[in-house]
Scaffold this active site. Sequence first.
Site, PDB file in Angstrom:
ATOM      1  N   ASP A  55       3.861  -7.766  -4.257  1.00  0.00           N
ATOM      2  CA  ASP A  55       4.508  -6.684  -3.530  1.00  0.00           C
ATOM      3  C   ASP A  55       5.890  -6.446  -4.150  1.00  0.00           C
ATOM      4  OD1 ASP A  55       5.812  -5.023  -1.732  1.00  0.00           O
ATOM      5  OD2 ASP A  55       4.869  -5.935   0.021  1.00  0.00           O
ATOM      6  N   GLU A  93       0.766  -7.735 -15.737  1.00  0.00           N
ATOM      7  CA  GLU A  93       2.104  -8.319 -15.644  1.00  0.00           C
ATOM      8  C   GLU A  93       2.972  -8.133 -16.882  1.00  0.00           C
ATOM      9  OE1 GLU A  93      -0.404 -10.961 -12.841  1.00  0.00           O
ATOM     10  OE2 GLU A  93      -0.677  -9.706 -14.614  1.00  0.00           O
TER      11      GLU A  93
END
Length: 261
Positions: free
Chosen positions: A70, A139
């Site tokens: 998040d 990522e």
Amino acid sequence: MGLLNGVEYRTVEVRFDNEICFLRINRPDAENRISSRLVEECARVVEFCEQHAKVLVLEGLPEVFCTGADFQEISSAPQGDGYERTHAEALYDLWLSIALGSFVSVAHVRGRVNAGGVGFVAACDVVLCEEKAVFSLSELLFGLMPACVMPFLIRKVGVAKANYLTLMTQPVTARQALDWQLADACEVNSANLLRKHLLRLRYLPKTGVARYKKYLGALDDTLVASREKAVEANREVFSDPENLAKISRYVRTGQFPWEEE
């Protein structure tokens, strides 16, 4: 979102069918991203399953299973208060409990799975998915890395495939996930696929499952041994000011790091 053992849940939905627990990640307004509260609530349910379930079914929403960290929470967290490490420890320990718990953990995957969502999937004993599901690790686009995901993913697919997913950052299909052994079975109607598996898993005794999982964990302690390295690597990338700036800009503007203002 419901009660379990007197506790109210806001980020997940939980229901029991005999000794089968259905745990659904339910943050539709946040694309099922992983918040601290989500980790905490999932951990409570999994702890309850240690004594009361022989099968744990982990699900998401029809269009999105889980899309990872998040960023909104990360960008608003006070710097220097240890949030990065504490959150990483809690998340890694949650995945450990799913992987090593005294129950059969089943991931029922529909829709998009990204970043930490892949960690949830890779932690499970059995992975079932619909043909429309896609899996990705994004990522590195933000200068981050799937540090906590890697030990679980490597256990599933091996170092080479985990490395490829990390470096390419592109989604792979459910069929590719099946070929790489990230998924165990795949059908257009994943609900029916889940039903067929549960019909068989219902026959397993809780004591037998618990003993088998304990033995399996003793044969390979890689996940436990990798915990500190994974948590530290996660802390390093999520405390880097440059990475945090990229995350904040994305939260603020929706722009990816390579896009100009």
